[in-house]
Design a protein around this motif. Structure first.
Motif, PDB file in Angstrom:
ATOM      1  N   ASN A  71       0.873 -22.553  29.086  1.00  0.00           N
ATOM      2  CA  ASN A  71       1.148 -23.014  27.729  1.00  0.00           C
ATOM      3  C   ASN A  71       2.291 -22.215  27.108  1.00  0.00           C
ATOM      4  O   ASN A  71       3.217 -22.779  26.513  1.00  0.00           O
ATOM      5  CB  ASN A  71      -0.099 -22.877  26.851  1.00  0.00           C
ATOM      6  CG  ASN A  71      -1.156 -23.914  27.143  1.00  0.00           C
ATOM      7  OD1 ASN A  71      -0.925 -24.882  27.856  1.00  0.00           O
ATOM      8  ND2 ASN A  71      -2.339 -23.719  26.579  1.00  0.00           N
TER       9      ASN A  71
ATOM     10  N   THR B 128       1.391 -27.718  22.618  1.00  0.00           N
ATOM     11  CA  THR B 128       1.583 -27.974  24.041  1.00  0.00           C
ATOM     12  C   THR B 128       0.446 -28.848  24.569  1.00  0.00           C
ATOM     13  O   THR B 128      -0.725 -28.584  24.317  1.00  0.00           O
ATOM     14  CB  THR B 128       1.623 -26.656  24.829  1.00  0.00           C
ATOM     15  OG1 THR B 128       2.620 -25.807  24.251  1.00  0.00           O
ATOM     16  CG2 THR B 128       1.960 -26.903  26.288  1.00  0.00           C
ATOM     17  N   THR B 129       0.807 -29.894  25.296  1.00  0.00           N
ATOM     18  CA  THR B 129      -0.198 -30.811  25.841  1.00  0.00           C
ATOM     19  C   THR B 129      -0.335 -30.600  27.339  1.00  0.00           C
ATOM     20  O   THR B 129       0.655 -30.625  28.072  1.00  0.00           O
ATOM     21  CB  THR B 129       0.193 -32.275  25.563  1.00  0.00           C
ATOM     22  OG1 THR B 129       0.302 -32.472  24.148  1.00  0.00           O
ATOM     23  CG2 THR B 129      -0.862 -33.225  26.115  1.00  0.00           C
ATOM     24  N   LEU B 130      -1.559 -30.378  27.762  1.00  0.00           N
ATOM     25  CA  LEU B 130      -1.882 -30.210  29.177  1.00  0.00           C
ATOM     26  C   LEU B 130      -2.535 -31.480  29.694  1.00  0.00           C
ATOM     27  O   LEU B 130      -3.537 -31.941  29.139  1.00  0.00           O
ATOM     28  CB  LEU B 130      -2.838 -29.022  29.354  1.00  0.00           C
ATOM     29  CG  LEU B 130      -3.555 -28.908  30.701  1.00  0.00           C
ATOM     30  CD1 LEU B 130      -2.561 -28.698  31.836  1.00  0.00           C
ATOM     31  CD2 LEU B 130      -4.587 -27.792  30.665  1.00  0.00           C
TER      32      LEU B 130
ATOM     33  N   VAL C 239      -3.959 -21.529  32.386  1.00  0.00           N
ATOM     34  CA  VAL C 239      -3.584 -22.495  31.354  1.00  0.00           C
ATOM     35  C   VAL C 239      -2.874 -21.792  30.205  1.00  0.00           C
ATOM     36  O   VAL C 239      -1.813 -22.249  29.731  1.00  0.00           O
ATOM     37  CB  VAL C 239      -4.828 -23.247  30.836  1.00  0.00           C
ATOM     38  CG1 VAL C 239      -4.498 -24.028  29.563  1.00  0.00           C
ATOM     39  CG2 VAL C 239      -5.363 -24.180  31.906  1.00  0.00           C
ATOM     40  N   ARG C 240      -3.407 -20.687  29.741  1.00  0.00           N
ATOM     41  CA  ARG C 240      -2.788 -19.964  28.624  1.00  0.00           C
ATOM     42  C   ARG C 240      -1.386 -19.488  29.003  1.00  0.00           C
ATOM     43  O   ARG C 240      -0.445 -19.569  28.205  1.00  0.00           O
ATOM     44  CB  ARG C 240      -3.659 -18.772  28.218  1.00  0.00           C
ATOM     45  CG  ARG C 240      -5.067 -19.134  27.786  1.00  0.00           C
ATOM     46  CD  ARG C 240      -5.086 -19.943  26.510  1.00  0.00           C
ATOM     47  NE  ARG C 240      -6.456 -20.262  26.098  1.00  0.00           N
ATOM     48  CZ  ARG C 240      -6.771 -20.953  25.026  1.00  0.00           C
ATOM     49  NH1 ARG C 240      -5.816 -21.411  24.231  1.00  0.00           N
ATOM     50  NH2 ARG C 240      -8.032 -21.227  24.737  1.00  0.00           N
TER      51      ARG C 240
ATOM     52  N   PRO D 117      -7.837 -25.840  20.480  1.00  0.00           N
ATOM     53  CA  PRO D 117      -7.451 -26.975  21.321  1.00  0.00           C
ATOM     54  C   PRO D 117      -8.084 -28.266  20.802  1.00  0.00           C
ATOM     55  O   PRO D 117      -9.115 -28.246  20.136  1.00  0.00           O
ATOM     56  CB  PRO D 117      -8.029 -26.614  22.696  1.00  0.00           C
ATOM     57  CG  PRO D 117      -8.587 -25.232  22.568  1.00  0.00           C
ATOM     58  CD  PRO D 117      -8.846 -25.006  21.124  1.00  0.00           C
TER      59      PRO D 117
ATOM     60  N   ARG E 260      -4.711 -30.858  24.052  1.00  0.00           N
ATOM     61  CA  ARG E 260      -3.581 -30.423  23.246  1.00  0.00           C
ATOM     62  C   ARG E 260      -3.919 -29.070  22.640  1.00  0.00           C
ATOM     63  O   ARG E 260      -4.912 -28.919  21.925  1.00  0.00           O
ATOM     64  CB  ARG E 260      -3.290 -31.462  22.158  1.00  0.00           C
ATOM     65  CG  ARG E 260      -1.969 -31.250  21.438  1.00  0.00           C
ATOM     66  CD  ARG E 260      -1.617 -32.488  20.613  1.00  0.00           C
ATOM     67  NE  ARG E 260      -1.538 -33.651  21.493  1.00  0.00           N
ATOM     68  CZ  ARG E 260      -2.021 -34.852  21.180  1.00  0.00           C
ATOM     69  NH1 ARG E 260      -2.623 -35.034  20.024  1.00  0.00           N
ATOM     70  NH2 ARG E 260      -1.897 -35.865  22.010  1.00  0.00           N
ATOM     71  N   TYR E 261      -3.096 -28.071  22.921  1.00  0.00           N
ATOM     72  CA  TYR E 261      -3.350 -26.704  22.460  1.00  0.00           C
ATOM     73  C   TYR E 261      -2.489 -26.397  21.235  1.00  0.00           C
ATOM     74  O   TYR E 261      -1.271 -26.559  21.265  1.00  0.00           O
ATOM     75  CB  TYR E 261      -3.057 -25.698  23.575  1.00  0.00           C
ATOM     76  CG  TYR E 261      -4.081 -25.721  24.683  1.00  0.00           C
ATOM     77  CD1 TYR E 261      -5.190 -24.880  24.641  1.00  0.00           C
ATOM     78  CD2 TYR E 261      -3.964 -26.589  25.758  1.00  0.00           C
ATOM     79  CE1 TYR E 261      -6.146 -24.897  25.652  1.00  0.00           C
ATOM     80  CE2 TYR E 261      -4.911 -26.617  26.779  1.00  0.00           C
ATOM     81  CZ  TYR E 261      -5.996 -25.763  26.711  1.00  0.00           C
ATOM     82  OH  TYR E 261      -6.944 -25.796  27.720  1.00  0.00           O
TER      83      TYR E 261
END
Length: 244
Positions: free
Chosen positions: A140, A2-4, A136-137, A197, A191-192
């Motif tokens: 994601n 997953t990209t933040l 964020v987690r 990350p 990017r996670y």
């Protein structure tokens, strides 16, 4: 993976000389609106599963500009208070030059993990980091479950919050987060993966969108996997050279 995409809001009349904090009704000025239009153009082609924002006006305006300028419909802006600005308490609205004379200022700069802002509504920087990283987690997991593991989403937030999230992604103690910069209308990409990350880009105020998302895996070549290096060439785990 997953990209933040983390975006700081554009300039306001208070950005820089005054600690705006949770000042209500503070929107972007002409400079800020120009900044976010330019940002929207740069990332218009990046597929976004969601656009999330701090509840503060300057972030909502920024997020709305990004969504409106996107090549594909993004849907409504999702608001998450956990991405809101640090609650600076009694420091809110005061000039930075004046705050620099306060004893607490040196703590904020040199030992931020010990800093708690004064007043009933003041919070600690550690608390602010915890809520933002937890958000964020959570996002994601939600984005991956609803849109697949390679989806990207955008969060519009504030300088100290973005720096705190980047410090966590880099594995840095909060006391090092002042070494990170997040300018108005800047773009940061993280990017996670399942193991760690990858900080793909930080404080970008003018680059293109190429390389923000991972390249599709090539099954024949055995590429991909949860911990594959980010796109852009080279190994992200290079012991020297940073994978440049």
């Amino acid at each position: 993976m997953t990209t933040l995409l983390l975006v700081r809001h554009g300039l306001t009349a208070m950005t820089g000389p005054v600690l705006a904090g949770w000042t209500p009704g503070l929107g972007l000025d002409d400079r800020g609106r120009a900044q976010v239009r330019a940002l929207a153009e740069r990332i218009a082609a990046v597929p976004l599963a969601a656009v999330v924002s701090s509840p503060l006006d300057r972030c909502l305006e920024t997020a709305e500009a990004v969504a409106a300028g996107h090549a594909e419909p993004v849907g409504g802006i999702e608001v998450d208070e956990r991405f809101g600005e640090v609650r600076y308490g009694d420091w809110t609205g005061r000039p930075l030059k004046e705050l620099a004379e306060e004893p607490l200022w040196r703590v904020v700069q040199a030992h931020p993990s010990a800093a708690r802002f004064p007043g009933e509504e003041g919070e600690s920087l550690a608390e602010a980091q915890h809520r933002a990283v937890r958000a964020v987690r959570d996002w994601n997991a939600r984005i991956a479950a609803e849109h697949g593991p390679d989806a990207a989403y955008l969060v519009c937030s504030h300088g100290d919050i973005i720096k705190a999230v980047v410090a966590d992604a880099l594995g840095l103690h909060l006391d090092q987060f002042q070494r990170i910069q997040a300018d108005p209308a800047s773009l940061t990409a993280i990017r996670y993966t399942e193991l760690r990350p990858f900080v793909v880009r930080t404080n970008d105020t003018g680059g293109g969108a190429e390389g923000l998302l991972p390249k599709p895996a090539d099954p024949a070549a055995g590429d991909g996997g949860a911990d594959a290096p980010p796109a852009g060439g080279g190994s992200s785990d290079a012991p020297v050279g940073g994978g440049a």
